[in-house]
Design a protein around this motif. Structure first.
Motif, PDB file in Angstrom:
ATOM      1  N   GLU A 171      -8.306   1.301  -9.664  1.00 49.76           N
ATOM      2  CA  GLU A 171      -7.023   1.672  -9.064  1.00 49.76           C
ATOM      3  C   GLU A 171      -5.906   0.728  -9.531  1.00 49.76           C
ATOM      4  O   GLU A 171      -4.767   1.157  -9.752  1.00 49.76           O
ATOM      5  CB  GLU A 171      -7.133   1.658  -7.539  1.00 49.76           C
ATOM      6  CG  GLU A 171      -7.988   2.804  -6.982  1.00 49.76           C
ATOM      7  CD  GLU A 171      -7.926   2.890  -5.471  1.00 49.76           C
ATOM      8  OE1 GLU A 171      -6.857   2.579  -4.902  1.00 49.76           O
ATOM      9  OE2 GLU A 171      -8.945   3.254  -4.862  1.00 49.76           O
ATOM     10  N   PHE A 172      -6.248  -0.554  -9.706  1.00 47.99           N
ATOM     11  CA  PHE A 172      -5.248  -1.510 -10.192  1.00 47.99           C
ATOM     12  C   PHE A 172      -4.866  -1.196 -11.644  1.00 47.99           C
ATOM     13  O   PHE A 172      -3.690  -1.199 -12.001  1.00 47.99           O
ATOM     14  CB  PHE A 172      -5.800  -2.932 -10.081  1.00 47.99           C
ATOM     15  CG  PHE A 172      -4.872  -3.988 -10.621  1.00 47.99           C
ATOM     16  CD1 PHE A 172      -3.674  -4.276  -9.970  1.00 47.99           C
ATOM     17  CD2 PHE A 172      -5.191  -4.683 -11.781  1.00 47.99           C
ATOM     18  CE1 PHE A 172      -2.811  -5.241 -10.473  1.00 47.99           C
ATOM     19  CE2 PHE A 172      -4.334  -5.645 -12.292  1.00 47.99           C
ATOM     20  CZ  PHE A 172      -3.136  -5.926 -11.631  1.00 47.99           C
ATOM     21  N   SER A 173      -5.882  -0.895 -12.472  1.00 52.92           N
ATOM     22  CA  SER A 173      -5.633  -0.562 -13.881  1.00 52.92           C
ATOM     23  C   SER A 173      -4.782   0.693 -14.015  1.00 52.92           C
ATOM     24  O   SER A 173      -4.004   0.835 -14.963  1.00 52.92           O
ATOM     25  CB  SER A 173      -6.955  -0.361 -14.623  1.00 52.92           C
ATOM     26  OG  SER A 173      -7.726  -1.532 -14.600  1.00 52.92           O
ATOM     27  N   SER A 174      -4.941   1.617 -13.071  1.00 62.15           N
ATOM     28  CA  SER A 174      -4.180   2.873 -13.112  1.00 62.15           C
ATOM     29  C   SER A 174      -2.808   2.742 -12.472  1.00 62.15           C
ATOM     30  O   SER A 174      -2.053   3.728 -12.411  1.00 62.15           O
ATOM     31  CB  SER A 174      -4.961   3.975 -12.387  1.00 62.15           C
ATOM     32  OG  SER A 174      -6.241   4.143 -12.959  1.00 62.15           O
ATOM     33  N   GLY A 175      -2.501   1.565 -11.962  1.00 62.04           N
ATOM     34  CA  GLY A 175      -1.209   1.337 -11.343  1.00 62.04           C
ATOM     35  C   GLY A 175      -1.086   1.886  -9.936  1.00 62.04           C
ATOM     36  O   GLY A 175       0.028   2.006  -9.410  1.00 62.04           O
ATOM     37  N   LEU A 176      -2.207   2.200  -9.324  1.00 62.01           N
ATOM     38  CA  LEU A 176      -2.180   2.791  -7.983  1.00 62.01           C
ATOM     39  C   LEU A 176      -2.050   1.745  -6.886  1.00 62.01           C
ATOM     40  O   LEU A 176      -1.626   2.054  -5.772  1.00 62.01           O
ATOM     41  CB  LEU A 176      -3.442   3.634  -7.754  1.00 62.01           C
ATOM     42  CG  LEU A 176      -3.616   4.854  -8.667  1.00 62.01           C
ATOM     43  CD1 LEU A 176      -4.973   5.516  -8.436  1.00 62.01           C
ATOM     44  CD2 LEU A 176      -2.493   5.863  -8.405  1.00 62.01           C
ATOM     45  N   ILE A 177      -2.459   0.502  -7.189  1.00 61.45           N
ATOM     46  CA  ILE A 177      -2.322  -0.569  -6.206  1.00 61.45           C
ATOM     47  C   ILE A 177      -1.740  -1.805  -6.880  1.00 61.45           C
ATOM     48  O   ILE A 177      -1.872  -1.992  -8.091  1.00 61.45           O
ATOM     49  CB  ILE A 177      -3.667  -0.930  -5.527  1.00 61.45           C
ATOM     50  CG1 ILE A 177      -4.710  -1.361  -6.571  1.00 61.45           C
ATOM     51  CG2 ILE A 177      -4.187   0.221  -4.689  1.00 61.45           C
ATOM     52  CD1 ILE A 177      -6.014  -1.872  -5.953  1.00 61.45           C
ATOM     53  N   THR A 178      -1.099  -2.659  -6.089  1.00 65.29           N
ATOM     54  CA  THR A 178      -0.492  -3.882  -6.612  1.00 65.29           C
ATOM     55  C   THR A 178      -1.556  -4.971  -6.767  1.00 65.29           C
ATOM     56  O   THR A 178      -2.686  -4.839  -6.283  1.00 65.29           O
ATOM     57  CB  THR A 178       0.582  -4.398  -5.648  1.00 65.29           C
ATOM     58  OG1 THR A 178      -0.062  -4.742  -4.403  1.00 65.29           O
ATOM     59  CG2 THR A 178       1.649  -3.341  -5.401  1.00 65.29           C
ATOM     60  N   LYS A 179      -1.142  -6.059  -7.415  1.00 63.17           N
ATOM     61  CA  LYS A 179      -2.042  -7.193  -7.584  1.00 63.17           C
ATOM     62  C   LYS A 179      -2.436  -7.772  -6.226  1.00 63.17           C
ATOM     63  O   LYS A 179      -3.598  -8.141  -5.998  1.00 63.17           O
ATOM     64  CB  LYS A 179      -1.397  -8.277  -8.444  1.00 63.17           C
ATOM     65  CG  LYS A 179      -2.329  -9.446  -8.755  1.00 63.17           C
ATOM     66  CD  LYS A 179      -1.631 -10.544  -9.521  1.00 63.17           C
ATOM     67  CE  LYS A 179      -1.305 -10.118 -10.937  1.00 63.17           C
ATOM     68  NZ  LYS A 179      -0.753 -11.260 -11.732  1.00 63.17           N
ATOM     69  N   GLU A 180      -1.481  -7.822  -5.292  1.00 65.78           N
ATOM     70  CA  GLU A 180      -1.791  -8.349  -3.964  1.00 65.78           C
ATOM     71  C   GLU A 180      -2.789  -7.456  -3.233  1.00 65.78           C
ATOM     72  O   GLU A 180      -3.684  -7.943  -2.550  1.00 65.78           O
ATOM     73  CB  GLU A 180      -0.498  -8.495  -3.146  1.00 65.78           C
ATOM     74  CG  GLU A 180       0.416  -9.610  -3.607  1.00 65.78           C
ATOM     75  CD  GLU A 180      -0.321 -10.943  -3.713  1.00 65.78           C
ATOM     76  OE1 GLU A 180      -1.009 -11.314  -2.725  1.00 65.78           O
ATOM     77  OE2 GLU A 180      -0.230 -11.592  -4.764  1.00 65.78           O
ATOM     78  N   LYS A 181      -2.620  -6.135  -3.409  1.00 69.58           N
ATOM     79  CA  LYS A 181      -3.554  -5.196  -2.780  1.00 69.58           C
ATOM     80  C   LYS A 181      -4.943  -5.321  -3.418  1.00 69.58           C
ATOM     81  O   LYS A 181      -5.962  -5.218  -2.724  1.00 69.58           O
ATOM     82  CB  LYS A 181      -3.038  -3.761  -2.929  1.00 69.58           C
ATOM     83  CG  LYS A 181      -3.814  -2.728  -2.118  1.00 69.58           C
ATOM     84  CD  LYS A 181      -3.645  -2.962  -0.632  1.00 69.58           C
ATOM     85  CE  LYS A 181      -4.339  -1.878   0.182  1.00 69.58           C
ATOM     86  NZ  LYS A 181      -4.252  -2.119   1.633  1.00 69.58           N
ATOM     87  N   LEU A 182      -4.970  -5.558  -4.739  1.00 73.09           N
ATOM     88  CA  LEU A 182      -6.248  -5.753  -5.431  1.00 73.09           C
ATOM     89  C   LEU A 182      -6.968  -6.964  -4.848  1.00 73.09           C
ATOM     90  O   LEU A 182      -8.178  -6.901  -4.558  1.00 73.09           O
ATOM     91  CB  LEU A 182      -6.025  -5.949  -6.933  1.00 73.09           C
ATOM     92  CG  LEU A 182      -7.265  -6.344  -7.751  1.00 73.09           C
ATOM     93  CD1 LEU A 182      -8.315  -5.239  -7.724  1.00 73.09           C
ATOM     94  CD2 LEU A 182      -6.881  -6.696  -9.193  1.00 73.09           C
ATOM     95  N   LYS A 183      -6.243  -8.073  -4.675  1.00 68.63           N
ATOM     96  CA  LYS A 183      -6.850  -9.284  -4.112  1.00 68.63           C
ATOM     97  C   LYS A 183      -7.405  -9.014  -2.715  1.00 68.63           C
ATOM     98  O   LYS A 183      -8.487  -9.473  -2.363  1.00 68.63           O
ATOM     99  CB  LYS A 183      -5.812 -10.408  -4.048  1.00 68.63           C
ATOM    100  CG  LYS A 183      -5.431 -10.989  -5.398  1.00 68.63           C
ATOM    101  CD  LYS A 183      -4.422 -12.109  -5.222  1.00 68.63           C
ATOM    102  CE  LYS A 183      -4.067 -12.753  -6.561  1.00 68.63           C
ATOM    103  NZ  LYS A 183      -3.095 -13.866  -6.405  1.00 68.63           N
TER     104      LYS A 183
END
Length: 491
Positions: free
Chosen positions: A432-444
């Motif tokens: 989802e992060f690679s696809s731009g669906l979530i931010t870096k903070e959301k990924l963490k």
């Protein structure tokens, strides 16, 4: 020997049983125990009597019974029986198929139990002689006559042991093993059975509060609290497979342990909301089919929809479960690969209208799939599309939700499922992060769950034997947790 954290009590229901001597924390070591004896279980193919690995045409040069090499021939546990067989000139008879069950080996563990009695008479008197053997009930089983020929008569008459033991004592040894032995993994890869005198006192419950681990270097058992246990509470072990439905568990316990389980889980038609025994009603759309009295294996089963009126018998339910389980057993014989996944998915679909989605049978298939997805050709974790990652995660969560009820706390099954869950959750977050669906903070934020899964897996499985599959998984879980934490800090 460690100072025990338990007391031994006695009542009419359990006979002897264990209770906590003090408040116990989750994961706390309660006691350890060494086997009084260990050896092949019934219906085992020829195994090395030293290390329990498979053998073929490899026999002890002295007594002529199966051993795999000279080291096992000289092993301490084979020495006493070797002397018996050599003196009596009783040799292992040749077999055509070395992979088939060898009834000749049925005598080995009872013989070892009797020889251990001679070696440790005080321990026998204090710990073994008081064990329940259910001789009256066992006498009515077909296995009684088989044991009489293959074990009792063989040891006393053919092996010329009548001067050391009488037939009644041999029959008692058979009963002690049948009722009290536990099946354990061996270093040779085959399951064997062992008598742990202290572990054998623990009463059964289908919702255990203690767990045990076998250390394979000396077969010592470590018994720990699976959950926090209050002083005075009974220590319960589960004698059956946790994922079996009530009717199967209770029949197994009656057949093998000679008692009818009436624990909280068995008494509830929904199995405490897990629905491991629940069927869908094929007569109406909304109803589910439950036992009218789960503590009676012959009780009627009926639909919960009052207007439906569907009913079936306990006998019909047992037949259905036996037929479908035989089909599932065939799936377990498949080599891990694409077919093993695809046929299991097809079986779930086939019985979708028969079983509740959380019923034991489809759940057991989902348990296998949760471990196969990400591990076999064509379904490697790096190649799984998001849809399959979500399916693996769905199965893991469903199983963990069930284990929370039936094997609560730090159980081995929960530890393994935490490990399985970490990968799909981690890969989905990164996708989802690679696809731009979530931010870096959301990924963490999302990566905290796989870290916690790995931490739980490492904690639980870290208590297993380091050489066992579970112990190795625990070590991998810890390494993966550290790597994931490091990558998170680098983001």
């Amino acid at each position: 020997m460690d100072v025990p954290q338990y007391d031994v009590l006695r009542n009419d229901k359990y006979g002897r049983y264990l209770v906590a001597k003090k408040d116990l924390d989750r994961g706390e070591l309660i006691f350890t125990d060494l086997p009084f004896t260990i050896g092949p279980k019934p219906d085992t193919p020829p195994l090395c009597l030293g290390c329990y690995c498979h053998v073929e045409n490899a026999l002890c040069s002295r007594c002529g019974w199966p051993v795999c090499n000279s080291e096992c021939e000289r092993s301490e546990q084979h020495a006493a029986e070797c002397e018996v067989f050599s003196s009596a000139k009783v040799r292992f008879q040749p077999v055509d198929d070395w992979t088939a069950s060898a009834p000749q080996l049925d005598c080995i563990t009872p013989l070892r139990l009797l020889l251990a009695k001679e070696h440790e008479p005080n321990r026998w008197q204090q710990e073994l002689d008081v064990m329940e053997v259910h001789s009256t009930a066992r006498r009515e089983r077909a296995t009684w006559e088989v044991d009489q020929v293959n074990i009792v008569d063989f040891l006393i008459d053919h092996c010329k042991l009548g001067g050391r033991f009488d037939k009644e004592l041999v029959r008692k040894a058979c009963g002690i093993l049948e009722i009290n032995a536990v099946e354990i993994p061996s270093r040779g890869g085959f399951s064997v059975r062992a008598i742990y005198p202290r572990l054998a006192i623990a009463a059964h419950s289908c919702i255990p509060n203690i767990v045990h681990t076998i250390l394979q270097n000396d077969y010592k058992v470590e018994v720990r609290a699976a959950v926090a246990i209050k002083k005075g509470e009974p220590l319960h072990l589960c004698y059956t497979h946790a994922l079996s439905p009530t009717i199967v568990r209770r029949e197994y316990l009656l057949e093998s342990k000679y008692f009818n389980c009436d624990c909280q889980r068995c008494a509830d038609p929904t199995e405490l909301g897990t629905h491991l025994s629940t069927l869908k009603c094929n007569k109406c759309d909304n109803g589910i089919v439950l036992s009218t009295n789960p503590l009676d294996n012959d009780a009627q089963w009926s639909c919960t929809e009052k207007k439906c009126g569907f009913k079936t018998s306990g006998a019909a339910m047992r037949k259905l479960l036996a037929v479908v389980q035989a089909e599932v057993d065939q799936l377990d014989l498949l080599e891990p690969g694409p077919q093993s996944i695809e046929q299991r998915e097809a079986t779930i679909k086939k019985y979708k209208s028969v079983f509740h989605p959380r019923h034991s049978i489809p759940l057991s298939i989902k348990h296998a799939l949760a471990q196969l997805y990400g591990r076999v050709e064509g379904y490697n974790i790096d190649d799984l599309p998001d849809l399959m990652l979500e399916r693996k995660a769905e199965f893991c969560r469903l199983l963990l939700k069930t284990f929370d009820v039936i094997t609560p706390g730090d159980s081995r099954m929960r530890g393994m499922m935490f490990y399985e869950l970490h990968a799909p959750v981690m890969y989905l977050a990164r996708s989802e992060f690679s696809s731009g669906l979530i931010t870096k903070e959301k990924l963490k934020e999302r990566l905290q769950e796989p870290i916690q899964c790995l931490a739980d897996a490492a904690r639980i499985l870290g208590r297993e034997d380091p050489q066992s599959p579970e112990g190795i998984t625990g070590q991998i879980a810890y390494q993966c947790m550290e790597q994931l934490r490091a990558s998170l800090e680098a983001l």
